[in-house]
Design a protein around this motif. Structure first.
Motif, short mmCIF file in Angstrom:
data_model
loop_
_atom_site.label_atom_id
_atom_site.label_comp_id
_atom_site.label_asym_id
_atom_site.label_seq_id
_atom_site.Cartn_x
_atom_site.Cartn_y
_atom_site.Cartn_z
N ALA A 77 -1.01 26.81 13.69
CA ALA A 77 0.44 26.76 13.43
C ALA A 77 0.96 27.98 12.71
CB ALA A 77 0.78 25.49 12.65
N THR A 78 0.12 28.67 11.94
CA THR A 78 0.57 29.89 11.27
C THR A 78 0.50 31.09 12.20
OG1 THR A 78 -1.63 30.56 10.46
CG2 THR A 78 -0.36 29.01 9.10
N GLY A 79 -0.08 30.90 13.39
CA GLY A 79 -0.22 32.00 14.33
C GLY A 79 -1.55 32.70 14.28
N ASP B 245 9.75 47.19 15.40
CA ASP B 245 8.97 46.00 15.74
C ASP B 245 7.52 46.21 15.34
OD1 ASP B 245 8.00 43.67 16.72
OD2 ASP B 245 8.72 43.92 18.76
N PHE B 246 7.08 45.44 14.35
CA PHE B 246 5.69 45.50 13.91
C PHE B 246 4.85 44.36 14.52
CE2 PHE B 246 8.08 47.59 10.48
CZ PHE B 246 7.39 48.79 10.40
N SER B 247 5.32 43.83 15.64
CA SER B 247 4.70 42.65 16.25
C SER B 247 3.34 42.91 16.84
CB SER B 247 5.61 42.11 17.37
OG SER B 247 6.77 41.51 16.84
N PHE B 248 3.10 44.14 17.31
CA PHE B 248 1.84 44.42 18.00
C PHE B 248 0.74 44.67 16.97
CE2 PHE B 248 5.10 45.59 21.09
CZ PHE B 248 4.66 44.91 22.21
N GLY C 60 -4.77 40.41 9.49
CA GLY C 60 -3.92 39.23 9.32
C GLY C 60 -4.42 38.07 10.14
N VAL C 61 -4.06 38.01 11.41
CA VAL C 61 -4.30 36.80 12.19
C VAL C 61 -5.78 36.49 12.36
CG1 VAL C 61 -2.13 36.93 13.43
CG2 VAL C 61 -4.13 38.05 14.40
N GLY D 37 2.89 37.69 11.47
CA GLY D 37 3.19 36.70 12.48
C GLY D 37 2.04 36.61 13.48
N PRO D 38 2.20 35.81 14.53
CA PRO D 38 1.14 35.66 15.54
C PRO D 38 1.07 36.90 16.43
CG PRO D 38 3.04 34.32 16.11
CD PRO D 38 3.34 34.91 14.78
N THR D 39 0.50 37.98 15.90
CA THR D 39 0.57 39.27 16.58
C THR D 39 -0.18 39.30 17.91
OG1 THR D 39 -1.28 40.11 15.26
CG2 THR D 39 0.94 40.55 14.44
#
Length: 915
Positions: A895-897, A150-153, A158-159, A501-503
């Motif tokens: 909307a893209t996070g 999981d690379f979510s954090f 990016g964001v 993503g929306p990290t």
């Protein structure tokens, strides 16, 4: 390479400490000690920066010999975690460290790689823009062998920087990042793009040459950055009103210029401008083939867009006898005697009210300035001219619009990215010499050649790899903790997608979820790896984020020094740093920012000196982890496939593959990688081993310059750019809304509003006021906009503990505290150098006031990312940070996070503090 002194060597290597690299350099080594960094002038004729690295590279000597380095593995002895808790790190052996880690990993494998929520038990966070992979040796091969990660954090990359440009840029023209074709352009409108700070030597050299050549760059931004200081003109726009400014430029081109000054042929043949749009806002389609219809001026009837010999009408409304429209969820509507209006005419009508006088009231930019800049843009577009490149005759359109941080991410970024792309489209300057270009791809493959990522898709456009939103395939249960496949269709699901993503949501939802959550409860990963990343400093709301990091069950940090994130770690592993290990990576072609080469190949980061203390080569660490977790064969298979390297180690033409049952030393692995990469580049007669690369540094072959441009490929495949009308995005947004509402999820509804066929101006700055009111705060108590800007010395924040960077930065405006307008400061009784408190509704950060005229009276600016409390040396600088006082907010997520580095604040002198 040896010098006349037998004990002195000049060793070729690279710096890739930010996305503007990699840049070649040399390191002088005397008696085994690295003494200085120098340019690598052997690459002067191939490297766009003429063999020179930027200032960050010169700090690598101090980085190597930093007395505060962690030089042996350490484990935590204090089970309590927090800013005020001493971790009680004690040194241990590598054997003990690897045993502790591998026991933990084996427990995870025994339980199952996914937890009860279907989320990976293993998470990882790597730093800026993918650059850590060029310092982590073969760790990507270990991760590939391991399974789901999981690379979510996120850590802010990016964001909070360029995010929407990544997503929409790839969607519209395979442009993960966007740049001007600086060597050929005549006029650049830079909307806050601080390229002289973040573009590296390639960009700085290109823009310096362009200034000598006579090009004009106009910098539109609230403060005069160092890029603004080298521009021909600075336009101090009100923060977050960039979309209104760009909309008005489009208005001027459509309503105040003669139509023939636009590139009519490009609009008709290479875009969706002629496609007919029905009353429901959807394309009118052929009832049999479902292809979009155009109006054929020759036959005076509606025909599929790809009909042979068709001459599509660019403007007008026409009656279509029979047509089909396809709405969200494949709802087909059969229509008769329906009016169809071309996408271009829809656009023209849509932009009619966005006059310069309208924009002046919003942007605080005079209407006459906007009209003049629109005229200059059009005057320099050279519509109708051509340029010969590599024997190809291509359109020559030497104008470009570039976007900077917080313009191309957060609310307003969709509008800005669309408008910037459309401005190029209107004069045929998209992906043509002199114009607006993409540099690389990351959401599409192959990464090394964006031209090959272009495949024909539906409706005459490029094929897109989007996350599904239809009822059958929508990913209702997130596969990662930031829910990128569930919430953000345009980000796709490539290896890079999760990190884009929306990290911030992954961190936010660990603490609390919005009302009406209606998704599986987010879980904590069993183990979290972190490398070259310090989210406790680099993301928003850092004090709260630090608490979330402290709550993670087990953190493993590959550590250089102590920092604010690894202060919470359970295990610290010292890896060999920049000058202490070997790794071969790709170089050249087209890459991030302005890395446009006329060559491509491979470059070696090599072991210039022996690792300090017990620091270990990351490839050795990766191999040991694979061996001890029973993954050696899978790990070697990944290496043979090319994971962590450049090319597969075996092909039809060569075989340098590794025995998959054996443990291989790092030099053995990189020798095989060197041979495979050179064989792939040069053929079997040009194989070069590790020893060759250690002597020469890099291996290059020339490539054609026309590979910089998509135009020939799009023309050859008969494809159109999906501009100006966004019918696909409109349908996708409707479908996503249907899926979420079927699950009674309404907390993403504001983000759904961004899915529009033709973007509209909405009160973008007002969103920050609304967010303040939602938190119970009064916007009038926070009258200033606080922005963050980039620094070449500190770009990415990875070298804040290096004294040389501090010394150099003190010669560049803004590096002593917070930049403030001198007249605003005088009204508040603030003097130059006064210690000030900058407060938002969630906290306070402190620094010195740096008073200038080159910033708007309503704007404050902080350079870089600071406010350290654990990192040696940096914690003593007493520098402020926007991240300390900027909230993580669902309301401020687009909307893209993504969000933006901007927050409403108040500022006041700290009484009793000496200057």
């Amino acid at each position: 390479m040896k010098s006349a002194n037998a004990n002195t060597r000049a060793v070729p290597t690279y710096c890739y400490n930010c996305v503007a690299g990699p840049d070649p350099m040399k390191v002088e080594v005397v008696d085994g000690v690295a003494t200085q960094v120098t340019p690598n002038f052997d690459t002067c004729d191939s490297h766009p920066g003429r063999g020179r690295p930027c200032v960050k590279a010169y700090g690598l000597i101090q980085k190597t010999y930093n007395p505060n380095r962690i030089l042996q593995p350490m484990k935590r002895t204090n089970p309590n975690k927090g800013m005020k808790e001493d971790p009680g790190f004690v040194p241990i052996s590598w054997d003990e460290a690897l045993t502790l880690l591998c026991d933990k990993l084996q427990t995870i494998r025994d339980k199952g790689l996914l937890d009860e929520a279907g989320l990976p038990r293993t998470a990882a966070t790597f730093g800026h823009g993918g650059t850590p992979m060029y310092y982590m040796g073969t760790f990507p091969a270990f991760l590939a062998a391991w399974g789901p990660i999981d690379f979510s954090f996120g850590s802010g990359q990016g964001v909070k920087c360029v995010h929407s440009e990544h997503l929409y840029g790839e969607f519209w023209h395979r442009a993960f990042t966007v740049a001007a074709d600086t060597p050929h352009t005549r006029f650049v409108l830079s909307m806050g793009s601080n390229v002289d700070a973040s573009g590296g030597p390639c960009a700085i050299a290109r823009h310096a040459d362009a200034r000598v050549r006579g090009y004009k760059r106009v910098q539109v931004e609230p403060h005069q950055s160092i890029t603004g200081a080298t521009a021909a003109e600075w336009v101090p726009i009100r923060p977050k009103t960039d979309a209104a400014f760009l909309f008005t430029l489009i208005h001027c081109l459509l309503h105040e210029a003669k139509r023939e000054r636009l590139d009519i042929a490009f609009l008709r043949e290479r875009t969706a401008s002629p496609y007919l749009v029905g009353p429901d806002g959807l394309y009118l389609r052929d009832p049999e083939s479902a292809k979009p219809l155009v109006w054929d001026d020759e036959t005076q009837r509606a025909v599929p867009f790809d009909t042979s010999g068709v001459k599509p009408a660019l403007e007008g409304s026409f009656t279509v006898a029979q047509a089909l429209s396809v709405d969200a969820d494949e709802q087909h509507h059969h229509l008769q005697e329906v009016t169809g209006t071309t996408g271009f005419s829809k656009l023209t009508a849509h932009m009619a009210d966005y006059t310069p006088e309208w924009a002046e009231a919003i942007c605080d930019v005079p209407a006459e300035t906007i009209r003049r800049l629109a005229s200059e843009y059009l005057d320099n577009a050279c519509v109708g001219e051509t340029l010969e490149v590599d024997g190809l005759t291509l359109p020559y359109r030497p104008v470009a619009v570039t976007l900077g941080k917080s313009v191309n991410n957060g609310w307003g970024a969709y509008e800005c990215c669309w408008a910037r792309t459309l401005l190029a489209v209107l004069v045929g300057a998209l992906e043509t010499p002199g114009g607006t270009l993409g540099t690389t791809v990351r959401l599409n493959r192959p990464h090394e050649d964006r031209l090959k990522s272009i495949k024909p898709g539906v409706d005459g456009f490029m094929a897109q790899k989007l996350n599904p939103t239809d009822k059958e395939h929508w990913v209702a249960q997130p596969i990662g903790r930031n829910a990128h496949t569930t919430l953000v269709p345009i980000v796709g699901n490539s290896a890079w997608s999760q990190a884009l993503g929306p990290t911030q949501l992954a961190w936010m939802f660990q603490k609390e979820r919005p009302e009406g959550w209606n998704m599986p409860e987010p879980t904590k990963p069993d183990i979290w790896f972190v490398f070259r990343s310090n989210p406790a400093i680099s993301f928003w709301n850092t004090r709260s984020l630090t608490e979330s990091i402290a709550d993670l069950p087990y953190t493993v940090a590959f550590a250089y020094t102590l920092d604010e994130t690894n202060w919470m770690a359970d295990l610290l592993l010292p890896d060999a740093t920049d000058l202490e290990a070997n790794q071969l990576i790709p170089i050249g072609g087209t890459k991030f920012v302005e890395q446009f080469w006329r060559h491509k190949g491979s470059i070696l980061r090599q072991k210039v000196v022996e690792p300090q203390g017990e620091a270990k080569d990351f490839t050795w660490i990766s191999t040991q982890l694979a061996k001890r977790t029973g993954l050696l064969e899978k790990y070697n298979k990944a290496l043979n496939r090319g994971a962590g390297g450049i090319a597969p180690l075996k092909s039809e033409d060569y075989d340098f593959s590794l025995d998959e049952s054996q443990v291989h030393e790092p030099d053995t692995i990189w020798d095989a990688v060197c041979k495979a990469a050179s064989a792939q580049l040069n053929g079997s007669d040009g194989v070069k081993d590790l020893a060759w690369f250690q002597e020469h540094g890099l291996d290059l072959q020339p490539i054609p310059q026309h590979s910089w441009y998509l135009h020939p490929t799009m023309e050859a495949q008969g494809l159109r750019y999906e501009m100006p009308y966004q019918e696909r995005l409109l349908r996708i947004g409707k479908e996503l809304g249907n899926r979420l509402h079927e699950k009674n999820i309404a907390w993403w509804d504001k983000q759904l509003s961004e899915y529009s066929a033709l973007p509209e101006w909405h009160d973008i700055p007002g969103r920050w006021e609304t967010a303040l009111k939602s938190e119970g705060a009064d916007p009038n108590d926070y009258p200033f906009w606080l922005l963050a800007t980039k620094s070449m010395q500190y770009h990415t924040g990875a070298n804040v503990s290096i004294q040389l960077m501090r010394e150099v930065s003190q010669n560049v405006r803004g590096h002593t505290g917070v930049i403030m307008n001198a007249d605003s400061a005088e009204r508040l009784g603030i003097g130059h150098g006064d210690r000030v408190a900058i407060r938002s509704h969630i906290g306070v950060t402190y620094g010195r006031a740096e008073l200038v005229q080159g910033v708007r009276p309503d704007t404050l600016v902080i350079v870089g990312q600071f406010d350290h409390w654990a990192t040696p040396y940096a914690k003593d600088l007493q520098m402020p940070s926007l991240n300390t006082i900027a909230p993580m907010s669902l309301e401020l997520t687009d909307a893209t996070g993504s969000g933006a580095d901007i927050v409403r604040v108040a500022i006041a002198k700290v009484e009793g503090e000496a200057r």
